[in-house]
Write a protein that holds these residues in place. Structure first.
Motif, PDB file in Angstrom:
ATOM      1  N   GLU A   1       0.813  -1.222   0.000  1.00  0.00           N
ATOM      2  CA  GLU A   1       0.000   0.000   0.000  1.00  0.00           C
ATOM      3  C   GLU A   1       0.844   1.267   0.000  1.00  0.00           C
ATOM      4  N   PRO A   2       0.238   2.378  -0.454  1.00  0.00           N
ATOM      5  CA  PRO A   2       0.970   3.651  -0.554  1.00  0.00           C
ATOM      6  C   PRO A   2       1.670   4.018   0.754  1.00  0.00           C
ATOM      7  N   GLY A   3       2.949   4.386   0.649  1.00  0.00           N
ATOM      8  CA  GLY A   3       3.690   4.827   1.815  1.00  0.00           C
ATOM      9  C   GLY A   3       4.207   3.708   2.700  1.00  0.00           C
TER      10      GLY A   3
ATOM     11  N   THR B   1      -3.790   2.423   8.509  1.00  0.00           N
ATOM     12  CA  THR B   1      -5.141   2.188   9.005  1.00  0.00           C
ATOM     13  C   THR B   1      -6.154   1.985   7.884  1.00  0.00           C
ATOM     14  N   GLN B   2      -5.841   2.504   6.668  1.00  0.00           N
ATOM     15  CA  GLN B   2      -6.756   2.339   5.538  1.00  0.00           C
ATOM     16  C   GLN B   2      -6.929   0.869   5.151  1.00  0.00           C
TER      17      GLN B   2
ATOM     18  N   THR C   1      -5.219  -8.607   6.125  1.00  0.00           N
ATOM     19  CA  THR C   1      -4.003  -7.790   6.182  1.00  0.00           C
ATOM     20  C   THR C   1      -3.145  -8.267   7.345  1.00  0.00           C
ATOM     21  N   MET C   2      -1.962  -7.658   7.490  1.00  0.00           N
ATOM     22  CA  MET C   2      -1.084  -7.996   8.614  1.00  0.00           C
ATOM     23  C   MET C   2      -1.108  -6.858   9.636  1.00  0.00           C
ATOM     24  N   GLY C   3      -0.433  -7.037  10.749  1.00  0.00           N
ATOM     25  CA  GLY C   3      -0.545  -6.125  11.885  1.00  0.00           C
ATOM     26  C   GLY C   3      -0.343  -4.650  11.593  1.00  0.00           C
ATOM     27  N   CYS C   4       0.542  -4.339  10.648  1.00  0.00           N
ATOM     28  CA  CYS C   4       0.821  -2.934  10.319  1.00  0.00           C
ATOM     29  C   CYS C   4      -0.055  -2.441   9.170  1.00  0.00           C
ATOM     30  N   GLY C   5      -0.722  -3.361   8.464  1.00  0.00           N
ATOM     31  CA  GLY C   5      -1.549  -2.983   7.317  1.00  0.00           C
ATOM     32  C   GLY C   5      -0.756  -2.673   6.064  1.00  0.00           C
TER      33      GLY C   5
END
Ligand SMILES: [Ca+2]
Ligand SMILES: [Ca+2]
Ligand SMILES: [Ca+2]
Ligand SMILES: [Ca+2]
Length: 253
Positions: free
Chosen positions: A64-66, A148-149, A214-218
């Motif tokens: 994901e972005p970033g 969080t997205q 997803t995983m823990g950090c997203g």
């Protein structure tokens, strides 16, 4: 003669549609991955920023972005075979990232298109087992620590217990064996059984649902959508009839 032509046209269409069905060499079923609605233009070709990848749902070689773009964070696809769900990734589903202390979340299922998911496979990745809960007003969730997205990571508490099950794992899969790009070190988890959810809804097969993991950090968000057989069949039928109409017009000239 006309009957023969119709059969030939329909068969041609069937072959075309069958050719579009994607299955990995692992034979995990149909790739039901869809776009996760998170995209970004890459800032560079380094491993700093995530961006859209290639393949179904643009999920292969994508985070994901970033986020950290490394292959080790890449979720590749979700597959459906009958009532059984599987996932492929270069992400190590079972062990997660011990370096970053980030681990796999749970598997969420929506069956009615509502704002909240309806069921969750609460997964014990070490034990290779899961408990399925129906999500209700008392269910609480753990959200991603960073991105969080990417939506819920896991079920924290609450919900109505529905069933238990086990799943199987593969590791060290080459790009060719996994059917995705990467560093020849893919993982797969298979056997998340939707049957008890279908039964809970009075169905033999869960025909319409969406999927999220997803995983823990997203870092990577993996989304899936059940295939829709009726429109595909109608399109197929329409294609065959259109072909027949053209054939007839040619004959009339
Ligand atoms: Ca994305
Ligand atoms: Ca990949
Ligand atoms: Ca990905
Ligand atoms: Ca993603």
């Amino acid at each position: 003669m006309k009957g023969y032509s119709l059969a030939a046209l329909l068969c041609g269409s069937v072959i075309l549609v069958a050719g579009n069905v994607q299955a990995t060499p692992l034979a995990l079923g149909t790739n039901i991955t869809v776009f996760d609605n998170q995209s970004a233009v890459p800032l560079s070709s380094t491993t700093i920023m995530g961006y859209d990848g290639v393949g179904q749902g643009f999920e292969d070689q994508e985070t994901e972005p970033g986020t950290l773009r490394g292959n080790a964070w890449d979720l590749e696809g979700v597959f459906l075979d009958g009532n059984s769900l599987s996932m492929v990734g270069e992400w190590d589903f079972v062990n997660g990232s011990s370096v970053h202390q980030i681990y796999s979340g749970d598997i969420f299922i929506d069956v009615n298109g509502g704002a909240e998911f309806d069921y969750v496979f609460d997964v014990d990745w070490d034990a290779k087992s899961y408990d399925i809960y129906e999500i209700d007003g008392d269910t609480t969730f753990i959200e991603p620590s960073y991105k969080t997205q990417s939506g819920h990571v896991s079920r924290d508490s609450g919900g109505a217990w529905l069933a238990a099950g086990t799943f199987s794992t593969f590791s060290g899969l080459s790009n060719a064996d996994a059917g995705f790009f990467g560093l020849d070190n893919h993982f797969a988890v298979t056997g998340f059984d939707l049957t008890s959810i279908a039964t809970d809804l009075g169905l033999s097969t869960l025909l319409e649902f969406s999927f999220h993991f997803t995983m823990g950090c997203g870092n990577d968000d993996l989304r899936g959508q059940s295939p829709v057989p009726e429109p595909a069949t109608m399109l197929l039928f329409g294609t065959g009839l259109a072909g027949l109409a053209r054939f007839r017009r040619r004959q009339l000239r």
